[in-house]
Scaffold this motif. Structure first.
Motif, PDB file in Angstrom:
ATOM      1  N   ILE A  40       0.844  -1.210   0.000  1.00 54.83           N
ATOM      2  CA  ILE A  40       0.000   0.000   0.000  1.00 54.83           C
ATOM      3  C   ILE A  40       0.872   1.250   0.000  1.00 54.83           C
ATOM      4  N   VAL A  41       1.916   1.239   0.834  1.00 55.03           N
ATOM      5  CA  VAL A  41       2.845   2.381   0.905  1.00 55.03           C
ATOM      6  C   VAL A  41       3.529   2.583  -0.448  1.00 55.03           C
ATOM      7  N   GLU A  42       3.927   1.485  -1.090  1.00 54.87           N
ATOM      8  CA  GLU A  42       4.612   1.565  -2.388  1.00 54.87           C
ATOM      9  C   GLU A  42       3.711   2.189  -3.451  1.00 54.87           C
ATOM     10  N   VAL A  43       2.385   1.898  -3.379  1.00 53.06           N
ATOM     11  CA  VAL A  43       1.434   2.490  -4.325  1.00 53.06           C
ATOM     12  C   VAL A  43       1.376   4.004  -4.152  1.00 53.06           C
ATOM     13  N   HIS A  44       1.375   4.455  -2.892  1.00 53.62           N
ATOM     14  CA  HIS A  44       1.237   5.887  -2.617  1.00 53.62           C
ATOM     15  C   HIS A  44       2.561   6.639  -2.705  1.00 53.62           C
ATOM     16  N   TYR A  45       3.648   5.992  -2.298  1.00 50.70           N
ATOM     17  CA  TYR A  45       4.968   6.640  -2.321  1.00 50.70           C
ATOM     18  C   TYR A  45       5.974   5.708  -2.987  1.00 50.70           C
ATOM     19  N   PRO A  46       5.912   5.605  -4.313  1.00 48.71           N
ATOM     20  CA  PRO A  46       6.814   4.679  -5.013  1.00 48.71           C
ATOM     21  C   PRO A  46       8.279   5.026  -4.752  1.00 48.71           C
ATOM     22  N   GLY A  47       9.071   3.983  -4.474  1.00 47.69           N
ATOM     23  CA  GLY A  47      10.511   4.178  -4.330  1.00 47.69           C
ATOM     24  C   GLY A  47      10.944   4.762  -2.996  1.00 47.69           C
ATOM     25  N   LEU A  48      10.023   4.833  -2.022  1.00 51.46           N
ATOM     26  CA  LEU A  48      10.405   5.348  -0.699  1.00 51.46           C
ATOM     27  C   LEU A  48      11.447   4.421  -0.078  1.00 51.46           C
ATOM     28  N   LYS A  49      12.453   5.031   0.588  1.00 48.83           N
ATOM     29  CA  LYS A  49      13.571   4.249   1.134  1.00 48.83           C
ATOM     30  C   LYS A  49      13.066   3.083   1.983  1.00 48.83           C
ATOM     31  N   PRO A  50      13.472   1.860   1.634  1.00 46.23           N
ATOM     32  CA  PRO A  50      12.990   0.664   2.356  1.00 46.23           C
ATOM     33  C   PRO A  50      13.295   0.717   3.856  1.00 46.23           C
ATOM     34  N   ARG A  51      14.438   1.285   4.238  1.00 45.05           N
ATOM     35  CA  ARG A  51      14.806   1.314   5.672  1.00 45.05           C
ATOM     36  C   ARG A  51      13.874   2.240   6.439  1.00 45.05           C
ATOM     37  N   LEU A  52      13.495   3.357   5.804  1.00 48.52           N
ATOM     38  CA  LEU A  52      12.560   4.283   6.452  1.00 48.52           C
ATOM     39  C   LEU A  52      11.187   3.628   6.582  1.00 48.52           C
ATOM     40  N   SER A  57      -4.721   5.367   6.554  1.00 51.19           N
ATOM     41  CA  SER A  57      -4.636   6.740   6.035  1.00 51.19           C
ATOM     42  C   SER A  57      -3.761   7.608   6.939  1.00 51.19           C
ATOM     43  N   GLU A  58      -3.802   7.340   8.245  1.00 51.37           N
ATOM     44  CA  GLU A  58      -2.966   8.118   9.172  1.00 51.37           C
ATOM     45  C   GLU A  58      -1.489   7.739   9.048  1.00 51.37           C
ATOM     46  N   LEU A  59      -1.223   6.457   8.765  1.00 55.86           N
ATOM     47  CA  LEU A  59       0.160   6.039   8.497  1.00 55.86           C
ATOM     48  C   LEU A  59       0.700   6.771   7.273  1.00 55.86           C
ATOM     49  N   LEU A  60      -0.108   6.863   6.219  1.00 55.58           N
ATOM     50  CA  LEU A  60       0.339   7.533   4.989  1.00 55.58           C
ATOM     51  C   LEU A  60       0.599   9.019   5.239  1.00 55.58           C
ATOM     52  N   ASP A  61      -0.266   9.659   6.042  1.00 54.54           N
ATOM     53  CA  ASP A  61      -0.027  11.065   6.412  1.00 54.54           C
ATOM     54  C   ASP A  61       1.287  11.205   7.166  1.00 54.54           C
ATOM     55  N   TRP A  62       1.515  10.284   8.103  1.00 54.45           N
ATOM     56  CA  TRP A  62       2.724  10.331   8.933  1.00 54.45           C
ATOM     57  C   TRP A  62       3.978  10.152   8.074  1.00 54.45           C
ATOM     58  N   LEU A  63       3.931   9.193   7.151  1.00 55.51           N
ATOM     59  CA  LEU A  63       5.082   8.970   6.262  1.00 55.51           C
ATOM     60  C   LEU A  63       5.392  10.208   5.437  1.00 55.51           C
ATOM     61  N   LYS A  64       4.347  10.882   4.980  1.00 58.64           N
ATOM     62  CA  LYS A  64       4.550  12.106   4.197  1.00 58.64           C
ATOM     63  C   LYS A  64       5.280  13.155   5.031  1.00 58.64           C
ATOM     64  N   LEU A  65       4.871  13.292   6.292  1.00 54.44           N
ATOM     65  CA  LEU A  65       5.526  14.263   7.186  1.00 54.44           C
ATOM     66  C   LEU A  65       6.969  13.862   7.480  1.00 54.44           C
TER      67      LEU A  65
END
Length: 286
Positions: free
Chosen positions: A189-201, A225-233
């Motif tokens: 799900i995270v990969e769909v919203h933020y493709p290529g986000l650092k795997p360690r993060l 949805s709150e996890l996705l908001d948090w990752l964006k921040l």
């Protein structure tokens, strides 16, 4: 009709795909339950896109009545117009406001009808819609006509489980409970919203996120949805995986926790845990 397989923007588990396709095949409403933030409402949007169908959305509130989904007759406006001598007063259809079921039944193309958060309404609400959803028709007294669906719409009904739904209503639905995503599904799900986000993060954030969800006494567990908001921040503030992984008792509450913890009781709970950990760490041999 092609089978629903999820979409580019929506990760559907195998059992959810089975449920969606079974409901469509049986032409029964699909009742989707699950805790808030598990993608129940979004499913209807993605299903409509996958089917190439128009989406008709009926958001339910505590004050919503079943008849509003059929139509409403504005007798007050008609009376006022008759006093003013308006020509339109002679046709009662000018005073009928079509509801979402009327809209869905008469749509030129088979639509997806979303009845969102049905458990918000009065307990009688589902029972009041039984016949209309079963027969896909209803009677309009003011015009002496029956509105009938030529093609049955695909009906998706969501519930946050705030109220039990009547047995007679449940019998007419195909039911599916969306479980909260496990870590592997959440990574997808995270990969769909933020493709290529650092795997360690992502790994460090997910570890913290699931630890928070599993904390005993938590009043409101954070959602997808709150996890996705948090990752964006975390990305905007360039927070490192090392910062998230720190076990410093002074930093038990994760950075930017306001995206995850949404009430003061939960913040206080984590503050108390941090205090207890600091006290343990300060003891001799601790």
């Amino acid at each position: 009709m092609d089978r629903f397989q999820g979409t580019e923007n929506y990760i559907a588990t195998d059992d959810l795909k089975v449920a969606v396709n079974a409901a469509v095949t049986l032409e029964r409403p699909l009742l989707i339950k699950g805790e808030p933030g598990t993608g129940k409402t979004v499913l209807a949007y993605e299903l409509a896109e996958a089917l190439g169908a128009p989406l008709i959305t009926w958001h339910i509130k505590s004050t919503t009545k079943a008849h509003q989904g059929l139509y409403e007759y504005d007798a007050v406006s008609r009376l006022r117009d008759s006093q003013l001598g308006e020509e339109r007063v002679h046709d009662v259809r000018n005073y009928l406001k079509r509801g979402k079921l009327w809209e869905a039944f008469t749509a030129p193309q088979r639509p997806v009808l979303l009845i969102d958060e049905i458990d918000k309404a009065d307990i009688e609400f589902p029972n009041d819609l039984l016949q209309e959803l079963d027969r896909m028709e209803f009677y309009v007294h003011e015009t002496d006509e029956t509105i009938r669906a030529e093609v049955r719409p695909v009906v998706v009904i969501t519930s946050n489980n705030e109220k039990e739904l009547p047995d007679a209503f449940l019998r007419r639905c195909f039911f599916h409970y969306i479980r909260f995503p496990d870590e592997e599904t959440m990574k997808a799900i995270v990969e769909v919203h933020y493709p290529g986000l650092k795997p360690r993060l992502v790994a460090a954030a997910l570890k913290t996120f699931y630890q928070i969800r599993e904390t005993p006494g938590l009043k409101k567990k954070p959602s997808t949805s709150e996890l996705l908001d948090w990752l964006k921040l975390l990305m905007v503030d360039d927070v490192t995986p090392e910062t998230l992984a720190e076990r410093d008792p002074k930093r038990l509450i994760p950075p930017l926790h306001g995206a995850l913890l949404k009430n003061e009781q939960d913040v206080h709970l984590f503050e108390r845990l941090a205090f207890l950990q600091r006290r343990e760490a300060g003891r001799p041999g601790g």
